[in-house]
Design a protein around this motif. Structure first.
Motif, mmCIF file in Angstrom:
data_model
loop_
_atom_site.group_PDB
_atom_site.id
_atom_site.type_symbol
_atom_site.label_atom_id
_atom_site.label_comp_id
_atom_site.label_asym_id
_atom_site.label_seq_id
_atom_site.Cartn_x
_atom_site.Cartn_y
_atom_site.Cartn_z
ATOM 1 N N SER A 1 -1.725 3.247 -11.073
ATOM 2 C CA SER A 1 -1.743 4.492 -10.307
ATOM 3 C C SER A 1 -2.512 4.285 -9.011
ATOM 4 N N TRP A 2 -1.902 4.698 -7.911
ATOM 5 C CA TRP A 2 -2.550 4.531 -6.614
ATOM 6 C C TRP A 2 -2.370 5.802 -5.795
ATOM 7 N N ILE A 3 -3.424 6.622 -5.758
ATOM 8 C CA ILE A 3 -3.471 7.777 -4.872
ATOM 9 C C ILE A 3 -3.976 7.265 -3.529
ATOM 10 N N ASN A 4 -3.259 7.576 -2.454
ATOM 11 C CA ASN A 4 -3.603 6.935 -1.190
ATOM 12 C C ASN A 4 -3.269 7.823 -0.002
ATOM 13 N N ILE A 5 -3.464 7.261 1.150
ATOM 14 C CA ILE A 5 -3.067 7.866 2.419
ATOM 15 C C ILE A 5 -1.928 7.011 2.958
ATOM 16 N N PRO A 6 -0.874 7.616 3.486
ATOM 17 C CA PRO A 6 0.277 6.822 3.919
ATOM 18 C C PRO A 6 -0.049 5.636 4.817
ATOM 19 N N THR A 7 -1.101 5.761 5.639
ATOM 20 C CA THR A 7 -1.452 4.639 6.510
ATOM 21 C C THR A 7 -1.814 3.387 5.718
ATOM 22 N N MET A 8 -2.317 3.560 4.503
ATOM 23 C CA MET A 8 -2.643 2.402 3.664
ATOM 24 C C MET A 8 -1.378 1.663 3.247
ATOM 25 N N ILE A 9 -0.351 2.409 2.872
ATOM 26 C CA ILE A 9 0.922 1.800 2.483
ATOM 27 C C ILE A 9 1.523 1.040 3.669
ATOM 28 N N ILE A 10 1.526 1.699 4.820
ATOM 29 C CA ILE A 10 2.068 1.069 6.024
ATOM 30 C C ILE A 10 1.329 -0.233 6.304
ATOM 31 N N ASP A 11 0.020 -0.210 6.164
ATOM 32 C CA ASP A 11 -0.812 -1.381 6.438
ATOM 33 C C ASP A 11 -0.536 -2.510 5.444
ATOM 34 N N LEU A 12 -0.456 -2.175 4.156
ATOM 35 C CA LEU A 12 -0.203 -3.203 3.138
ATOM 36 C C LEU A 12 1.151 -3.862 3.342
ATOM 37 N N LEU A 13 2.179 -3.070 3.608
ATOM 38 C CA LEU A 13 3.516 -3.624 3.801
ATOM 39 C C LEU A 13 3.590 -4.518 5.034
ATOM 40 N N ALA A 14 2.665 -4.295 5.988
ATOM 41 C CA ALA A 14 2.664 -5.096 7.219
ATOM 42 C C ALA A 14 1.829 -6.368 7.101
ATOM 43 N N SER A 15 1.159 -6.566 5.967
ATOM 44 C CA SER A 15 0.310 -7.752 5.808
ATOM 45 C C SER A 15 1.142 -9.033 5.839
ATOM 46 N N PRO A 16 0.686 -10.058 6.558
ATOM 47 C CA PRO A 16 1.411 -11.338 6.546
ATOM 48 C C PRO A 16 1.369 -12.020 5.189
ATOM 49 N N HIS A 17 0.462 -11.551 4.307
ATOM 50 C CA HIS A 17 0.336 -12.130 2.967
ATOM 51 C C HIS A 17 0.994 -11.271 1.902
ATOM 52 N N PHE A 18 1.797 -10.286 2.320
ATOM 53 C CA PHE A 18 2.316 -9.302 1.378
ATOM 54 C C PHE A 18 3.081 -9.925 0.218
ATOM 55 N N LYS A 19 3.826 -10.969 0.457
ATOM 56 C CA LYS A 19 4.655 -11.567 -0.595
ATOM 57 C C LYS A 19 3.806 -12.196 -1.710
ATOM 58 N N ARG A 20 2.520 -12.389 -1.481
ATOM 59 C CA ARG A 20 1.651 -12.933 -2.522
ATOM 60 C C ARG A 20 1.348 -11.914 -3.623
ATOM 61 N N TYR A 21 1.510 -10.649 -3.303
ATOM 62 C CA TYR A 21 1.014 -9.607 -4.196
ATOM 63 C C TYR A 21 2.093 -9.098 -5.133
ATOM 64 N N ASP A 22 1.649 -8.764 -6.343
ATOM 65 C CA ASP A 22 2.545 -8.272 -7.393
ATOM 66 C C ASP A 22 2.303 -6.777 -7.585
ATOM 67 N N LEU A 23 3.251 -5.966 -7.174
ATOM 68 C CA LEU A 23 3.133 -4.508 -7.290
ATOM 69 C C LEU A 23 3.896 -3.966 -8.493
ATOM 70 N N SER A 24 4.363 -4.852 -9.351
ATOM 71 C CA SER A 24 5.243 -4.429 -10.441
ATOM 72 C C SER A 24 4.565 -3.531 -11.461
ATOM 73 N N SER A 25 3.235 -3.554 -11.515
ATOM 74 C CA SER A 25 2.529 -2.708 -12.492
ATOM 75 C C SER A 25 2.474 -1.249 -12.064
ATOM 76 N N LEU A 26 2.669 -0.961 -10.787
ATOM 77 C CA LEU A 26 2.536 0.412 -10.280
ATOM 78 C C LEU A 26 3.578 1.346 -10.895
ATOM 79 N N ARG A 27 3.112 2.478 -11.371
ATOM 80 C CA ARG A 27 3.994 3.505 -11.939
ATOM 81 C C ARG A 27 3.934 4.805 -11.144
#
Length: 564
Positions: free
Chosen positions: A303-329
């Protein structure tokens, strides 16, 4: 009659819930008994079980009582997201007192107002912020100063091995590991956090309940000095329990606690919701996209309660492909509209429907939320559990038809009691409709034919261009569709002919730094009505944001006004 949204109500969810007669601290006591060895918090690589959390809360509550804290006293908490913040918050409630959360970005000149206005005599903070609080207190008249300042270095809750792990951003290490000298508090005493807990003083008898004051958060202060919002245990309790039902938080939930927990969303929908559910919080002291990506992957965050700017920032990371988001529900949030293109990417690539919600400090967080199975993009959602929300004409207070823009008014158990020591402001903030007391949000919205609310803007942010009413939020959402634009804020600029015109202050994506203002304007002319097209475009490196992550458009507007 405004349109109904009942057809889209989440399955098996009640439309309203009762509020327990117990206090917020009772939720911790229950979770301690149910799940004593389960992790309540993870801070980088150190876990704190519910048993340990309960013991530390009791010890600090006992120490606060020994320092003179009594029922109904106000205790100021000035911290980033840390285990100490969670412990302090719950210990104050355990001691029958009231939490006064403040933004840790505030400097001494600003902190003076919170100390004096709240009448707090005790403050709890971390080592890096202690000097600002002491400076603020020392500058006040003797009768308004703090009597006690409790200080904890971050290392009180850090595993020594943390400095060598990828859980901590390299740039954070000096900040989090540095031990600061204790400041001098004129007319008062400074106490070490670890020393107070080591005393293991017995806590006082817990005597407060649903109708006692629990929280005094302050509004942003964008239209004057910040005002304290009086919240009983009942209003915070309602939205903590309602958030768990709506967003599916259970004892199995692992929540990324990165939304600031001095802010109402973090306090209610993360801290108190997690404690009530017996969930685990993975605590981040501030946002960093690569630390966030690592922690989601490492701890299998659900579970991740957030601000949209955080999502935008994470998706723009040059290291994004390293991360596993599959647990998020569950991925949800508010504070700003989620750009449609980003929401669509989450849905298509990760099968995650971003659940936008809406609320205010005065409503203990959510007053509206999108149903998980029927979410709409760029939408506030429908009225939350137990809430009666309407759109009315701000002048006549008459209900408006679908599609018409008016002011959101809200009635329900989550609504605050009023503004601390401000009777006139309280009276003007409420209106009676159909025999019920409604809070006037000051936000403008429209309702569609299915009962969903869509923000149009704040009452005072409208741009009047030659009689055409321009709503900046609408233009910002449109600008996000341009591939070169990472962040956008729309303000007004003076125009000798039109009165006011639209100005777009933009942050470009690193991959589009060669984009020119002329290209943006040409695109706008192709995609917007002529009166909405910005007459000016300004590129900057980053938009100013508050500690809760909201774009500080008023600061940009003030700078613009000063230049004209």
């Amino acid at each position: 009659m405004q349109p109904t949204h009942q057809a889209f109500w989440p399955d098996r969810l009640p439309h309203a819930i009762g509020v327990p007669a117990t206090s917020l601290w009772d939720n911790l006591a229950i979770s301690v008994r149910r799940w004593p060895e389960k992790p309540a918090m993870v801070f980088f690589d150190r876990s704190t079980t519910y048993r340990e959390l309960g013991q530390q809360v009791d010890a600090l509550a006992g120490a606060l009582s020994d320092l003179g804290v009594k029922r109904g006293d106000h205790v100021l908490v000035d911290m980033q997201n840390t285990p100490q913040l969670v412990i302090a918050h719950l210990a104050i409630l355990r001691a029958n007192a009231v939490v006064v959360p403040v933004n840790p970005m505030n400097l001494a000149a600003e902190l003076k107002h919170y100390i004096a206005d709240s009448e707090a005599k005790i403050a709890i903070t971390t080592g890096d912020l202690a000097r600002e609080l002491a400076t603020a207190s020392n500058a006040l008249p003797p009768t308004e100063r703090l009597k006690h300042l409790v200080v904890s270095p971050f290392t009180d809750c850090l595993d020594p091995a943390t400095r060598e792990t990828p859980s901590m951003a390299l740039a954070w290490r000096d900040w989090l590991l540095k031990v600061h000298p204790l400041p001098t508090l004129e007319g008062g005493d400074v106490h070490k956090w670890a020393h107070l807990l080591a005393l293991d003083m017995p806590p006082p008898e817990h005597v407060v309940g649903a109708n006692d004051v629990a929280l005094l958060p302050y509004t942003s202060g964008t239209t004057g000095l910040p005002k304290g919002c009086v919240h009983h245990h009942s209003s915070v309790m309602h939205n903590a329990l309602a958030s768990n039902l709506w967003f599916g938080m259970t004892v199995e939930t692992i929540a990324l606690a990165v939304v600031p927990m001095f802010h109402i969303t973090g306090i209610v929908a993360v801290l108190h919701a997690a404690i009530a559910a017996g969930a685990t919080m993975v605590v981040m002291p501030r946002w960093d996209r690569d630390v966030g990506g690592h922690l989601i992957s490492r701890w299998k965050v659900t579970s991740w309660i957030n601000i949209p700017t955080m999502i935008i920032d994470l998706l723009a990371s040059p290291h994004f492909k390293r991360y596993d988001l599959s647990s998020l529900r569950c991925i949800a949030g508010g504070g700003a509209a989620m750009p449609q293109a980003v929401a669509q990417r989450l849905l298509e690539e990760f099968n995650l429907s971003y659940q936008e919600a809406y609320g205010l400090t005065e409503t203990a967080g959510p007053s509206h939320a999108n149903p998980p199975a029927h979410a709409k993009q760029q939408c506030l959602g429908i009225p939350f559990l137990s809430a009666d929300a309407r759109v009315v004409d701000p002048e006549t207070l008459q209900a408006l038809a679908p599609g018409q823009s008016g002011e959101i008014v809200i009635h329900g158990p989550q609504v605050f009691q009023g503004y601390w020591k401000r009777r006139d402001d309280t009276e003007s903030a409420f209106v009676e409709l159909d025999g019920k007391r409604f809070f006037r949000s000051g936000d403008m919205a429209r309702i569609d034919d299915e009962g969903y609310f869509f923000i149009t803007d704040r009452l005072k942010r409208m741009i009047n261009a030659s009689g055409f009413k321009v709503w900046p939020a609408e233009i910002e959402l449109m600008l996000f569709k341009h591939p070169a634009i990472q962040e956008a804020c729309v303000i007004s600029t003076r125009d000798a002919y039109r009165g006011e015109s639209v100005k777009a202050v933009l942050v470009l994506r690193p991959t589009h730094n060669d984009t020119s203002p002329e290209e943006i304007l040409a695109w706008c002319r192709q995609n917007m009505a002529a009166y909405k097209v910005p007459r000016q475009v300004q590129f900057i490196e980053a938009l100013p944001k508050s500690g809760s992550g909201k774009v500080m458009w008023r600061l940009l507007q003030q700078k613009e006004d000063q230049q004209q």
